[in-house]
Design a protein around this motif. Structure first.
Motif, PDB file in Angstrom:
ATOM      1  N   ASN A 328     -11.240  43.893  17.856  1.00 55.00           N
ATOM      2  CA  ASN A 328     -10.703  43.891  16.511  1.00 55.00           C
ATOM      3  C   ASN A 328      -9.174  44.005  16.469  1.00 55.00           C
ATOM      4  O   ASN A 328      -8.617  44.705  15.644  1.00 55.00           O
ATOM      5  CB  ASN A 328     -11.319  45.046  15.725  1.00 55.00           C
ATOM      6  CG  ASN A 328     -11.684  44.576  14.331  1.00 55.00           C
ATOM      7  OD1 ASN A 328     -11.227  43.507  13.912  1.00 55.00           O
ATOM      8  ND2 ASN A 328     -12.482  45.357  13.624  1.00 55.00           N
ATOM      9  N   THR A 329      -8.527  43.345  17.414  1.00 51.09           N
ATOM     10  CA  THR A 329      -7.064  43.319  17.390  1.00 51.09           C
ATOM     11  C   THR A 329      -6.620  41.865  17.234  1.00 51.09           C
ATOM     12  O   THR A 329      -7.316  40.949  17.653  1.00 51.09           O
ATOM     13  CB  THR A 329      -6.458  43.849  18.702  1.00 51.09           C
ATOM     14  OG1 THR A 329      -7.218  43.312  19.783  1.00 51.09           O
ATOM     15  CG2 THR A 329      -6.444  45.347  18.772  1.00 51.09           C
ATOM     16  N   GLU A 330      -5.467  41.712  16.622  1.00 55.13           N
ATOM     17  CA  GLU A 330      -4.964  40.364  16.407  1.00 55.13           C
ATOM     18  C   GLU A 330      -4.540  39.732  17.723  1.00 55.13           C
ATOM     19  O   GLU A 330      -4.125  40.426  18.648  1.00 55.13           O
ATOM     20  CB  GLU A 330      -3.751  40.410  15.473  1.00 55.13           C
ATOM     21  CG  GLU A 330      -4.030  41.131  14.183  1.00 55.13           C
ATOM     22  CD  GLU A 330      -3.899  40.211  12.988  1.00 55.13           C
ATOM     23  OE1 GLU A 330      -2.904  39.483  12.914  1.00 55.13           O
ATOM     24  OE2 GLU A 330      -4.818  40.229  12.145  1.00 55.13           O
ATOM     25  N   ILE A 331      -4.642  38.420  17.776  1.00 51.16           N
ATOM     26  CA  ILE A 331      -4.169  37.713  18.962  1.00 51.16           C
ATOM     27  C   ILE A 331      -2.654  37.883  19.068  1.00 51.16           C
ATOM     28  O   ILE A 331      -1.935  37.724  18.088  1.00 51.16           O
ATOM     29  CB  ILE A 331      -4.515  36.214  18.870  1.00 51.16           C
ATOM     30  CG1 ILE A 331      -6.034  36.028  18.966  1.00 51.16           C
ATOM     31  CG2 ILE A 331      -3.794  35.417  19.948  1.00 51.16           C
ATOM     32  CD1 ILE A 331      -6.487  34.594  18.925  1.00 51.16           C
ATOM     33  N   SER A 332      -2.191  38.261  20.262  1.00 47.07           N
ATOM     34  CA  SER A 332      -0.753  38.406  20.461  1.00 47.07           C
ATOM     35  C   SER A 332      -0.447  38.103  21.925  1.00 47.07           C
ATOM     36  O   SER A 332      -1.347  38.060  22.756  1.00 47.07           O
ATOM     37  CB  SER A 332      -0.316  39.833  20.155  1.00 47.07           C
ATOM     38  OG  SER A 332      -0.877  40.693  21.126  1.00 47.07           O
ATOM     39  N   LYS A 333       0.834  37.939  22.201  1.00 46.93           N
ATOM     40  CA  LYS A 333       1.241  37.675  23.572  1.00 46.93           C
ATOM     41  C   LYS A 333       0.795  38.815  24.487  1.00 46.93           C
ATOM     42  O   LYS A 333       0.377  38.605  25.617  1.00 46.93           O
ATOM     43  CB  LYS A 333       2.771  37.549  23.638  1.00 46.93           C
ATOM     44  CG  LYS A 333       3.254  36.145  23.931  1.00 46.93           C
ATOM     45  CD  LYS A 333       4.765  36.182  23.990  1.00 46.93           C
ATOM     46  CE  LYS A 333       5.377  34.995  24.644  1.00 46.93           C
ATOM     47  NZ  LYS A 333       6.823  34.930  24.438  1.00 46.93           N
ATOM     48  N   ASP A 334       0.912  40.027  23.947  1.00 42.66           N
ATOM     49  CA  ASP A 334       0.548  41.215  24.700  1.00 42.66           C
ATOM     50  C   ASP A 334      -0.915  41.198  25.103  1.00 42.66           C
ATOM     51  O   ASP A 334      -1.264  41.427  26.253  1.00 42.66           O
ATOM     52  CB  ASP A 334       0.799  42.439  23.819  1.00 42.66           C
ATOM     53  CG  ASP A 334       1.667  43.435  24.523  1.00 42.66           C
ATOM     54  OD1 ASP A 334       2.620  42.972  25.184  1.00 42.66           O
ATOM     55  OD2 ASP A 334       1.362  44.642  24.414  1.00 42.66           O
ATOM     56  N   LEU A 335      -1.747  40.932  24.113  1.00 44.30           N
ATOM     57  CA  LEU A 335      -3.187  40.868  24.358  1.00 44.30           C
ATOM     58  C   LEU A 335      -3.465  39.778  25.397  1.00 44.30           C
ATOM     59  O   LEU A 335      -4.215  39.984  26.362  1.00 44.30           O
ATOM     60  CB  LEU A 335      -3.925  40.562  23.052  1.00 44.30           C
ATOM     61  CG  LEU A 335      -5.441  40.394  23.173  1.00 44.30           C
ATOM     62  CD1 LEU A 335      -6.091  41.737  23.453  1.00 44.30           C
ATOM     63  CD2 LEU A 335      -6.025  39.790  21.890  1.00 44.30           C
ATOM     64  N   ALA A 336      -2.826  38.620  25.219  1.00 44.91           N
ATOM     65  CA  ALA A 336      -3.049  37.507  26.143  1.00 44.91           C
ATOM     66  C   ALA A 336      -2.682  37.920  27.556  1.00 44.91           C
ATOM     67  O   ALA A 336      -3.398  37.617  28.512  1.00 44.91           O
ATOM     68  CB  ALA A 336      -2.235  36.294  25.705  1.00 44.91           C
ATOM     69  N   LYS A 337      -1.578  38.615  27.702  1.00 40.03           N
ATOM     70  CA  LYS A 337      -1.138  39.011  29.033  1.00 40.03           C
ATOM     71  C   LYS A 337      -2.139  39.967  29.666  1.00 40.03           C
ATOM     72  O   LYS A 337      -2.402  39.912  30.860  1.00 40.03           O
ATOM     73  CB  LYS A 337       0.248  39.664  28.971  1.00 40.03           C
ATOM     74  CG  LYS A 337       1.319  38.608  28.785  1.00 40.03           C
ATOM     75  CD  LYS A 337       2.673  39.030  29.311  1.00 40.03           C
ATOM     76  CE  LYS A 337       3.640  37.849  29.237  1.00 40.03           C
ATOM     77  NZ  LYS A 337       4.896  38.150  28.572  1.00 40.03           N
ATOM     78  N   ARG A 338      -2.706  40.847  28.843  1.00 40.46           N
ATOM     79  CA  ARG A 338      -3.678  41.797  29.387  1.00 40.46           C
ATOM     80  C   ARG A 338      -4.954  41.080  29.806  1.00 40.46           C
ATOM     81  O   ARG A 338      -5.518  41.347  30.858  1.00 40.46           O
ATOM     82  CB  ARG A 338      -3.995  42.877  28.339  1.00 40.46           C
ATOM     83  CG  ARG A 338      -3.183  44.155  28.582  1.00 40.46           C
ATOM     84  CD  ARG A 338      -3.575  45.247  27.619  1.00 40.46           C
ATOM     85  NE  ARG A 338      -3.139  44.929  26.259  1.00 40.46           N
ATOM     86  CZ  ARG A 338      -3.906  45.017  25.174  1.00 40.46           C
ATOM     87  NH1 ARG A 338      -5.156  45.414  25.290  1.00 40.46           N
ATOM     88  NH2 ARG A 338      -3.422  44.720  23.988  1.00 40.46           N
ATOM     89  N   VAL A 339      -5.402  40.165  28.950  1.00 39.73           N
ATOM     90  CA  VAL A 339      -6.672  39.490  29.245  1.00 39.73           C
ATOM     91  C   VAL A 339      -6.523  38.503  30.401  1.00 39.73           C
ATOM     92  O   VAL A 339      -7.414  38.342  31.215  1.00 39.73           O
ATOM     93  CB  VAL A 339      -7.173  38.739  27.982  1.00 39.73           C
ATOM     94  CG1 VAL A 339      -8.430  37.963  28.280  1.00 39.73           C
ATOM     95  CG2 VAL A 339      -7.411  39.728  26.855  1.00 39.73           C
ATOM     96  N   LEU A 340      -5.381  37.857  30.443  1.00 40.91           N
ATOM     97  CA  LEU A 340      -5.225  36.768  31.409  1.00 40.91           C
ATOM     98  C   LEU A 340      -4.424  37.186  32.636  1.00 40.91           C
ATOM     99  O   LEU A 340      -3.671  36.385  33.179  1.00 40.91           O
ATOM    100  CB  LEU A 340      -4.570  35.560  30.727  1.00 40.91           C
ATOM    101  CG  LEU A 340      -5.307  35.022  29.495  1.00 40.91           C
ATOM    102  CD1 LEU A 340      -4.499  33.909  28.846  1.00 40.91           C
ATOM    103  CD2 LEU A 340      -6.695  34.513  29.858  1.00 40.91           C
TER     104      LEU A 340
END
Ligand code: ADP
Ligand code: MG
Length: 445
Positions: A328-340
């Motif tokens: 339930n968090t918005e897509i962001s560069k930060d999230l992308a970096k953590r996931v990828l």
């Protein structure tokens, strides 16, 4: 797809698994399952077992997901979720009559969802011409080749669905090398070759996916040859896909290789940066994600880091999107970096050398370093070449004549001209500036 066909495909998938998983496991974990239904809209193959131990088999399916996905993709042209159920699912109302609307093709693989770019222009144009009339003499056969995950199967399904919809009387048949080979073996065993031949030689459009896998299989090749002759001579359309151009197909006889080239061989190249971004925008929109400026940034980061396979580009986006929904968090560069992390942590070429710059530019534009070094003057090669020249001149101590040598022995005046032209353009061209920045970023991080 009939139940019989689905069963055949499932068995082909299991045969494929032998190359990945020990035989005893395949036979005990997966053979006991029988496919009963395929849902194109949900992307699910439903399987049942004789006993009431569906959760055991579901676990096994989950444990071997990677191998199953690979085999499924090979045989079906795409990945399906395998769901073990206790009872055969009944017709459900939210199923938008998939078998009728998409004719067993992946409903997502249409022309509408296919993003065109300089990398796939020719293949796409030929497919559209074929789809338009159901037959195009000058493109028969059409032979599409490329590395994995670049849209060959997507295009084939697009032609198939279009023709089915617009020419309901035409018979369209899609088959992969594996499915074809297995059906043939079964036909030989059951002495039903006549029916097998009729099935493939009495169609108006034959879509033969991944033909490279008939390599070394003589009876399959013989059958492909005669199928080709029959269809070609009766002016029926054939489309092949392969991972290599016809002349590089080892273990396939010359007479077939040459026939593959009779019509139009069309290569799909890895997409350049702009096309990758366009594809990502498309994927996001299709997944119901609004492309806000923040999302757009994330798409750019993915496009910069995943370059040679669209399946992986999609995978990267889907992972970020799934995580965003899950937490339930918005897509962001930060999230992308953590996931990828696996993608972003791959070591980058660090040193800023002319060779690395050339490689980085080529990768960014989806072309080959050799193309930049060649005499090729088309814009899709010439422009990246000028950018590479500019970056080298700005970031190394190489002299103009030395840079000339790096690009197939070009004259230093030509190099100076390119460099000066870029210096001018970069002052006003925002896209060029960001391209140069992005390329340098892949070298410096
Ligand atoms: P191939 O058969 O060449 O291995 P696929 O056709 O299976 O590749 O494509 C892999 C994935 O990438 C599919 O989900 C497909 O929809 C997507 N894809 C490939 N090329 C494009 C494109 N030009 N536009 C949109 N999606 C694409
Ligand atoms: Mg494919």
């Amino acid at each position: 797809m009939t139940k019989g066909e689905l069963k055949e495909r499932w068995e082909t998938i299991l045969d494929q698994l032998y190359s990945d998983i020990e035989r005893i496991k395949v036979d005990n974990f997966f053979r006991p399952l029988t496919p009963v239904k395929i849902s194109e809209s949900k992307n699910i193959i439903y399987l049942i077992t004789a006993g009431a131990n569906s959760s055991f088999y579901q676990n096994m399916i989950n444990n071997y997901k990677k191998s199953l996905d690979k085999a499924c993709e090979k045989v079906m042209g795409k990945v399906y979720t395998m769901e073990v159920v206790d009872n055969e699912p009944t017709e459900d109302s939210d199923e938008p009559v998939p078998e009728d609307s998409s004719y067993g093709f992946n409903p997502r693989y249409t022309f509408d969802t296919f993003v065109s770019g300089p990398n796939n222009q020719l293949a796409l144009a030929a497919c559209l011409a074929i789809a338009d009339k159901g037959y195009a003499k000058e493109y028969n056969p059409l032979f599409i080749y490329s590395g994995p995950g670049l849209g060959k199967t997507h295009l084939m399904h697009a032609v198939g669905q279009y023709v089915k919809k617009n020419f309901p009387k035409k018979k369209v048949m899609y088959v992969s090398s594996e499915a074809f080979t297995n059906e043939l073996i079964k036909a030989i065993r059951e002495k039903s070759q006549e029916a097998f031949r009729n099935k493939y030689r009495k169609v108006d459009l034959l879509l033969f996916d991944d033909v490279q896998f008939i390599s070394g299989k003589e009876s399959t090749q013989e059958e492909v040859f005669h199928t080709f002759e029959t269809l070609y001579n009766s002016r029926k359309q054939i489309i092949f896909t392969s991972d290599k151009p016809p002349k590089d197909l080892e273990g396939i006889p010359e007479r077939l290789q040459s026939r593959f080239s009779w019509g139009l061989p069309a290569e799909i190249q890895p997409p350049g940066y702009e096309t990758r971004v366009a594809i990502l925008n498309n994927i996001a929109t299709l997944s119901g994600v609004e492309v806000t400026p923040v999302v757009s940034e994330v798409l750019e980061v993915i496009a910069q880091n995943v370059t040679s396979n669209i399946r992986e580009i999609e995978g990267a986006f889907n992972r970020v999107n799934a995580m965003s929904k899950l937490t339930n968090t918005e897509i962001s560069k930060d999230l992308a970096k953590r996931v990828l992390t696996d993608i972003f942590d791959t070591p980058k070429t660090k040193e800023i050398t002319p060779e690395n710059i050339k490689k980085a530019v080529a990768k960014y534009y989806g072309i080959k370093v050799a193309d930049m070094e060649s005499g090729n003057r088309s814009r899709n090669i010439g422009y990246p070449r000028q950018i590479a020249i500019y970056i080298i001149r700005e970031n190394t101590n190489y002299s103009l004549p030395q840079i000339g040598k790096l690009f197939g022995g070009r004259d230093h005046t030509t190099i100076r001209h390119s460099y000066e032209k870029m210096c001018e353009e970069i002052k006003t061209d925002k896209d060029l500036r960001s391209a140069v920045e992005n390329i340098l970023a892949t070298l410096e991080e």
